[in-house]
Motif scaffolding. Structure first.
Motif, PDB file in Angstrom:
ATOM      1  N   SER A   1       0.260  -2.144  10.498  1.00 33.85           N
ATOM      2  CA  SER A   1      -0.078  -0.933   9.743  1.00 33.85           C
ATOM      3  C   SER A   1      -0.652  -1.273   8.377  1.00 33.85           C
ATOM      4  CB  SER A   1       1.164  -0.049   9.581  1.00 33.85           C
ATOM      5  OG  SER A   1       1.646   0.381  10.833  1.00 33.85           O
ATOM      6  N   SER A   2      -0.110  -2.315   7.738  1.00 29.26           N
ATOM      7  CA  SER A   2      -0.605  -2.689   6.409  1.00 29.26           C
ATOM      8  C   SER A   2      -2.024  -3.237   6.491  1.00 29.26           C
ATOM      9  CB  SER A   2       0.330  -3.708   5.763  1.00 29.26           C
ATOM     10  OG  SER A   2       0.385  -4.902   6.521  1.00 29.26           O
ATOM     11  N   LEU A   3      -2.298  -4.050   7.505  1.00 29.64           N
ATOM     12  CA  LEU A   3      -3.661  -4.579   7.659  1.00 29.64           C
ATOM     13  C   LEU A   3      -4.630  -3.460   8.032  1.00 29.64           C
ATOM     14  CD1 LEU A   3      -5.450  -7.037   7.560  1.00 29.64           C
ATOM     15  CD2 LEU A   3      -4.863  -7.520   9.943  1.00 29.64           C
ATOM     16  N   ALA A   4      -4.164  -2.507   8.855  1.00 28.32           N
ATOM     17  CA  ALA A   4      -5.015  -1.371   9.214  1.00 28.32           C
ATOM     18  C   ALA A   4      -5.358  -0.527   7.994  1.00 28.32           C
ATOM     19  CB  ALA A   4      -4.324  -0.522  10.271  1.00 28.32           C
ATOM     20  N   LEU A   5      -4.420  -0.421   7.042  1.00 25.77           N
ATOM     21  CA  LEU A   5      -4.705   0.308   5.804  1.00 25.77           C
ATOM     22  C   LEU A   5      -5.878  -0.323   5.055  1.00 25.77           C
ATOM     23  CD1 LEU A   5      -1.391   1.284   3.957  1.00 25.77           C
ATOM     24  CD2 LEU A   5      -3.198   2.801   4.773  1.00 25.77           C
ATOM     25  N   ILE A   6      -5.914  -1.655   5.033  1.00 25.61           N
ATOM     26  CA  ILE A   6      -7.002  -2.346   4.339  1.00 25.61           C
ATOM     27  C   ILE A   6      -8.326  -2.116   5.052  1.00 25.61           C
ATOM     28  CG2 ILE A   6      -7.930  -4.618   3.735  1.00 25.61           C
ATOM     29  CD1 ILE A   6      -5.111  -5.544   3.169  1.00 25.61           C
ATOM     30  N   THR A   7      -8.350  -2.316   6.368  1.00 27.58           N
ATOM     31  CA  THR A   7      -9.605  -2.206   7.115  1.00 27.58           C
ATOM     32  C   THR A   7     -10.164  -0.781   7.102  1.00 27.58           C
ATOM     33  OG1 THR A   7      -8.371  -1.909   9.186  1.00 27.58           O
ATOM     34  CG2 THR A   7      -9.050  -4.145   8.618  1.00 27.58           C
ATOM     35  N   SER A   8      -9.288   0.215   6.939  1.00 27.19           N
ATOM     36  CA  SER A   8      -9.769   1.599   6.929  1.00 27.19           C
ATOM     37  C   SER A   8     -10.156   2.083   5.535  1.00 27.19           C
ATOM     38  CB  SER A   8      -8.705   2.532   7.519  1.00 27.19           C
ATOM     39  OG  SER A   8      -7.520   2.503   6.738  1.00 27.19           O
ATOM     40  N   ASN A   9      -9.817   1.327   4.499  1.00 27.14           N
ATOM     41  CA  ASN A   9     -10.105   1.765   3.127  1.00 27.14           C
ATOM     42  C   ASN A   9     -11.095   0.859   2.393  1.00 27.14           C
ATOM     43  OD1 ASN A   9      -8.206   4.142   2.096  1.00 27.14           O
ATOM     44  ND2 ASN A   9      -7.028   2.910   3.557  1.00 27.14           N
TER      45      ASN A   9
ATOM     46  N   GLN B   1     -14.060  -5.512   1.794  1.00 20.46           N
ATOM     47  CA  GLN B   1     -13.030  -5.645   2.827  1.00 20.46           C
ATOM     48  C   GLN B   1     -12.649  -7.112   3.027  1.00 20.46           C
ATOM     49  OE1 GLN B   1     -13.463  -5.299   7.413  1.00 20.46           O
ATOM     50  NE2 GLN B   1     -13.006  -3.219   6.714  1.00 20.46           N
ATOM     51  N   ALA B   2     -13.648  -7.989   3.100  1.00 22.38           N
ATOM     52  CA  ALA B   2     -13.372  -9.417   3.268  1.00 22.38           C
ATOM     53  C   ALA B   2     -12.557  -9.954   2.096  1.00 22.38           C
ATOM     54  CB  ALA B   2     -14.682 -10.188   3.403  1.00 22.38           C
ATOM     55  N   LYS B   3     -12.912  -9.511   0.877  1.00 24.00           N
ATOM     56  CA  LYS B   3     -12.185  -9.962  -0.308  1.00 24.00           C
ATOM     57  C   LYS B   3     -10.752  -9.438  -0.300  1.00 24.00           C
ATOM     58  CE  LYS B   3     -12.630 -10.250  -5.336  1.00 24.00           C
ATOM     59  NZ  LYS B   3     -13.457  -9.873  -6.512  1.00 24.00           N
ATOM     60  N   ALA B   4     -10.590  -8.186   0.132  1.00 29.44           N
ATOM     61  CA  ALA B   4      -9.248  -7.599   0.183  1.00 29.44           C
ATOM     62  C   ALA B   4      -8.374  -8.314   1.213  1.00 29.44           C
ATOM     63  CB  ALA B   4      -9.339  -6.104   0.511  1.00 29.44           C
ATOM     64  N   ILE B   5      -8.942  -8.612   2.372  1.00 23.78           N
ATOM     65  CA  ILE B   5      -8.180  -9.326   3.402  1.00 23.78           C
ATOM     66  C   ILE B   5      -7.825 -10.729   2.922  1.00 23.78           C
ATOM     67  CG2 ILE B   5      -8.297 -10.316   5.725  1.00 23.78           C
ATOM     68  CD1 ILE B   5      -9.927  -7.883   6.567  1.00 23.78           C
ATOM     69  N   GLY B   6      -8.762 -11.375   2.207  1.00 22.14           N
ATOM     70  CA  GLY B   6      -8.465 -12.687   1.647  1.00 22.14           C
ATOM     71  C   GLY B   6      -7.336 -12.634   0.640  1.00 22.14           C
TER      72      GLY B   6
ATOM     73  N   ARG C   1     -14.731  -1.644   2.825  1.00 20.86           N
ATOM     74  CA  ARG C   1     -15.896  -1.888   3.659  1.00 20.86           C
ATOM     75  C   ARG C   1     -16.684  -3.089   3.146  1.00 20.86           C
ATOM     76  NH1 ARG C   1     -13.486   0.844   6.445  1.00 20.86           N
ATOM     77  NH2 ARG C   1     -14.003   2.824   7.466  1.00 20.86           N
ATOM     78  N   GLY C   2     -17.354  -3.773   4.064  1.00 18.30           N
ATOM     79  CA  GLY C   2     -18.262  -4.849   3.708  1.00 18.30           C
ATOM     80  C   GLY C   2     -17.585  -6.003   2.993  1.00 18.30           C
ATOM     81  N   ALA C   3     -18.252  -6.480   1.923  1.00 16.59           N
ATOM     82  CA  ALA C   3     -17.737  -7.626   1.173  1.00 16.59           C
ATOM     83  C   ALA C   3     -16.391  -7.312   0.528  1.00 16.59           C
ATOM     84  CB  ALA C   3     -18.749  -8.035   0.105  1.00 16.59           C
TER      85      ALA C   3
END
Length: 322
Positions: free
Chosen positions: A118-126, A132-137, A128-130
């Protein structure tokens, strides 16, 4: 990430802290195992079940957690997971017997399963683009901190106070995350067509639980004992039924068609073997260092740091090579 809007910063910190809670628990428990057995008894069987009870329900219900999030909303599910994790953490810290502790660990795995996807899904849904990659990192790097902090903090608590305090470490990040959730302005998003496959989840839990129970208890009573081969056979049958169900239900938790993709199939097999080896070695080494080599819990925790630091330092580089 100071250039990120306030709402996105809140989302990122909620995602980081929610996952941190789950990962931290997996790293602190190993250093507490010898102390748990000294007080509650049960030998290596108690130690194995203290670790595996959490992993069984975490692994089984993490498959259904995505459907639950789609049905009830990701923010709500994270809130449920945090509350459940906090309650079970307190129950474990107060456990009067090994059996009580193991049951609480089973329930804690269910709560943990609600947090990570659920926490990772929150990131991917909020994002976008670069961004999103930075947030996941950022999410990956900060949650990896649990692997560093867990063994050291857990070891200090075991040596200076009690193993019971190890399971209360999560209370502070849980409280902070619940407070951040209250400050969010966005509303939950639900999918009206989402379905929860409870039968599939129960078959997966029964399959994993029966097989693992047989493997853990076999050294104590042998393969010929009904308490070993009966749950082993029933667990294997339940797991086969789970695989069959994933092939026939309209909305499977684990779409088997994914395994026709070569990179997905072999990548998951490699991941399973690698993380199985890492988890097993972490369990064995920390227990050995305390029970056979005579090290304190703190020193045993420190001994696990080199491999953790190397993994954190090189993971992104090696991922790029892969």
């Amino acid at each position: 990430m100071t250039d990120v809007p306030r709402e996105q910063r809140l989302i990122l910190w909620i995602a980081v802290l929610a996952s941190f809670v789950s990962f931290l628990d997996g790293t602190v428990v190993n250093v507490a195992l010898p102390a748990i057995v000294d007080e509650l008894g049960g030998g290596i069987t108690t130690q194995q079940w203290t670790v595996d009870a959490y992993l069984i329900t975490l692994g089984a219900f993490i498959l259904v957690a995505g459907s639950v999030s789609d049905t009830y909303g990701r923010i709500r599910v994270i809130r449920w997971g945090l509350i459940g994790f906090g309650v079970t953490s307190v129950a474990i810290a107060l456990a009067p017997t090994a059996g009580f502790l193991i049951v609480a660990r089973l329930l804690q795995g269910v709560a943990g399963a609600m947090l990570v996807p659920s926490s990772l899904a929150l990131i991917t849904s909020n994002f976008r683009g670069a961004a999103q990659a930075k947030a996941i990192g950022t999410w990956t790097g900060l949650t990896s901190g649990a692997m560093v902090a867990g063994p050291i903090i857990g070891g200090l608590f075991v040596d200076l106070a009690s193993w019971r305090l190890v399971f209360l470490i999560n209370v502070l990040p849980i409280g902070v995350t619940l407070w951040l959730l209250m400050r969010l302005e966005q509303r939950d998003v639900r999918r009206p067509d989402a379905r929860i496959d409870l039968i599939g989840a129960l078959l997966c839990v029964a399959g994993l639980g029966g097989i693992v129970f047989a493997l853990i208890e076999q050294p104590n009573v042998g393969w010929g004992a009904p308490m070993v081969w009966v749950p082993g056979v029933l667990g294997a049958a339940a797991f086969v039924a789970f695989i069959w169900r994933q092939a026939v239900v309209p909305s499977p938790m684990l779409p088997l068609s994914l395994f026709r993709v070569r990179n997905f199939a072999w990548g998951n097999l490699s991941t399973w073997m690698i993380y199985g080896a890492l988890s097993l070695s972490g369990f064995i080494i920390v227990v050995y260092l305390q029970e056979q080599a005579g090290l304190s819990a703190t020193l045993a925790g420190l001994a696990s740091l080199p491999i953790t630091l190397i993994m954190i330092a090189l993971s992104s580089r090696v991922g790029g090579l892969a």
